[in-house]
Design an enzyme around this catalytic site. Sequence first.
Site, PDB file in Angstrom:
ATOM      1  N   CYS A  67      41.455  35.556  41.495  1.00 18.17           N
ATOM      2  CA  CYS A  67      41.069  36.559  40.920  1.00 18.17           C
ATOM      3  C   CYS A  67      40.353  36.503  39.500  1.00 18.17           C
ATOM      4  O   CYS A  67      40.873  35.875  38.640  1.00 18.17           O
ATOM      5  CB  CYS A  67      42.245  37.623  40.545  1.00 18.17           C
ATOM      6  SG  CYS A  67      41.850  38.996  39.669  1.00 18.17           S
ATOM      7  N   THR A 120      39.368  38.649  37.455  1.00 19.17           N
ATOM      8  CA  THR A 120      39.939  39.490  36.059  1.00 19.17           C
ATOM      9  C   THR A 120      41.087  39.030  35.884  1.00 19.17           C
ATOM     10  O   THR A 120      41.127  38.701  34.143  1.00 19.17           O
ATOM     11  CB  THR A 120      40.122  40.776  36.622  1.00 19.17           C
ATOM     12  OG1 THR A 120      38.719  41.499  37.495  1.00 19.17           O
ATOM     13  CG2 THR A 120      40.270  41.941  35.342  1.00 19.17           C
ATOM     14  N   ASP A 150      45.567  38.039  43.994  1.00 21.81           N
ATOM     15  CA  ASP A 150      44.769  39.056  43.712  1.00 21.81           C
ATOM     16  C   ASP A 150      45.161  40.335  43.489  1.00 21.81           C
ATOM     17  O   ASP A 150      46.269  40.766  43.725  1.00 21.81           O
ATOM     18  CB  ASP A 150      43.632  38.703  44.540  1.00 21.81           C
ATOM     19  CG  ASP A 150      42.122  39.701  44.187  1.00 21.81           C
ATOM     20  OD1 ASP A 150      41.770  39.740  43.236  1.00 21.81           O
ATOM     21  OD2 ASP A 150      41.546  40.447  45.080  1.00 21.81           O
ATOM     22  N   SER A 151      44.303  41.449  43.047  1.00 21.11           N
ATOM     23  CA  SER A 151      44.519  42.853  43.088  1.00 21.11           C
ATOM     24  C   SER A 151      44.682  43.289  44.404  1.00 21.11           C
ATOM     25  O   SER A 151      45.396  44.187  44.775  1.00 21.11           O
ATOM     26  CB  SER A 151      43.766  43.709  42.233  1.00 21.11           C
ATOM     27  OG  SER A 151      42.413  43.188  43.047  1.00 21.11           O
ATOM     28  N   CYS A 207      33.690  38.438  40.931  1.00 23.97           N
ATOM     29  CA  CYS A 207      34.823  39.060  41.324  1.00 23.97           C
ATOM     30  C   CYS A 207      35.070  38.673  42.708  1.00 23.97           C
ATOM     31  O   CYS A 207      33.855  38.575  43.441  1.00 23.97           O
ATOM     32  CB  CYS A 207      34.687  40.749  41.022  1.00 23.97           C
ATOM     33  SG  CYS A 207      35.791  41.469  41.893  1.00 23.97           S
ATOM     34  N   THR A 208      36.063  38.218  43.010  1.00 21.16           N
ATOM     35  CA  THR A 208      36.431  37.773  44.495  1.00 21.16           C
ATOM     36  C   THR A 208      36.119  38.833  45.609  1.00 21.16           C
ATOM     37  O   THR A 208      36.177  38.653  46.872  1.00 21.16           O
ATOM     38  CB  THR A 208      37.720  36.962  44.675  1.00 21.16           C
ATOM     39  OG1 THR A 208      38.755  38.118  44.272  1.00 21.16           O
ATOM     40  CG2 THR A 208      37.900  35.951  43.941  1.00 21.16           C
ATOM     41  N   HIS A 209      36.278  40.199  44.999  1.00 21.24           N
ATOM     42  CA  HIS A 209      35.895  41.054  46.272  1.00 21.24           C
ATOM     43  C   HIS A 209      34.375  41.271  46.425  1.00 21.24           C
ATOM     44  O   HIS A 209      34.037  41.921  47.465  1.00 21.24           O
ATOM     45  CB  HIS A 209      36.219  42.777  45.566  1.00 21.24           C
ATOM     46  CG  HIS A 209      37.765  43.039  45.634  1.00 21.24           C
ATOM     47  ND1 HIS A 209      38.688  42.558  44.739  1.00 21.24           N
ATOM     48  CD2 HIS A 209      38.349  43.958  46.557  1.00 21.24           C
ATOM     49  CE1 HIS A 209      39.735  43.237  45.003  1.00 21.24           C
ATOM     50  NE2 HIS A 209      39.849  43.902  45.972  1.00 21.24           N
TER      51      HIS A 209
HETATM   52  N1  DGL Z   1      39.068  40.475  42.744  1.00 24.40           N
HETATM   53  C1  DGL Z   1      39.430  40.587  41.392  1.00 24.40           C
HETATM   54  C2  DGL Z   1      38.441  39.872  40.601  1.00 24.40           C
HETATM   55  O1  DGL Z   1      38.138  38.798  41.001  1.00 24.40           O
HETATM   56  C3  DGL Z   1      39.830  41.936  40.880  1.00 24.40           C
HETATM   57  C4  DGL Z   1      39.190  43.041  41.186  1.00 24.40           C
HETATM   58  C5  DGL Z   1      39.686  44.424  40.570  1.00 24.40           C
HETATM   59  O2  DGL Z   1      40.841  44.681  41.158  1.00 24.40           O
HETATM   60  O3  DGL Z   1      39.222  45.214  39.745  1.00 24.40           O
HETATM   61  O4  DGL Z   1      38.264  40.168  39.576  1.00 24.40           O
END
Ligand code: DGL
Length: 266
Positions: free
Chosen positions: A79, A81, A16-17, A189-191
């Site tokens: 992730c 994205t 992930d990021s 988004c996983t965040h």
């Molecule tokens: N957690 C990621 C996602 O699921 C990336 C979020 C990001 O870095 O913008 O999209």
Amino acid sequence: MNTSTTINNNPVGFFDSGVGGLTVYSKFRNKLPNENCLYFGDTKHLPYGNKTKEELISYARFILDFFQEQNVKAVIIACNTSSSAAYDSIKDSYGFKIYPIIQSCAKILSELPIKRLGIFATPATIKSGVYESEIKKYNPDMLIYPQSCHNWVDIVESNGQNLAENIETVKADLDMMLENKPDKIVLGCTHYPYLLDVLSKFTPKDRFIDPAEYFVDYIVNDLKSKNLLNSNTQNGYEKMYVSANPNQFKIASKMFYDVKELPELV
Ligand code: DGL
């Protein structure tokens, strides 16, 4: 040459990021504690959500090449994205299985007994239209309301979920989404599961769907069906990597996973 047993005991790579993918990783570790795991947080390129498709493809290739050198048996794109922007371009370039979160969960989301589905995701994911196109493959009648959330990832990575101004930002985005009267809202988004406590101050928690649950079930079943599960009887090892700021990664991850050792800088 690898025997089937050694392949089974090779690690699974997650990326992930940043700390977002830990919402997937933590569930996977709970389900399959014997697996050996690698986790890569590409913190140098945070946030992924405002990067171009070309940039996202090149980050994904770098990480997959890195995992390839570590002999992974599978890679989990934890992730949304990267799944939306890079998966199609990289999916046939490696000799191991690659699991993208959106494409792996679309069928189950399409089968939810609801009419109106909101999607919160990063600007790049929303721009790609992949959530809608994947869900509509299975259920063309579902009404989908995609909405990008501009700085939610920064809020999570800076561990700022409880700051008043950030709560206001999240509430304003949620208010906009609620105008569509969605039956459920996907945290695409996983965040975003890190913001669930904030979101559920304003609307019931069970209105939100964290696809990580479906995703991990999908991966576990698929690894099982391909006879790729680890044959160890003890807990597997884990190794974490980041491309910048290992200390901040450790601090921000707390809500979902206790990162014991400082991740290695790559
Ligand atoms: N957690 C990621 C996602 O699921 C990336 C979020 C990001 O870095 O913008 O999209």
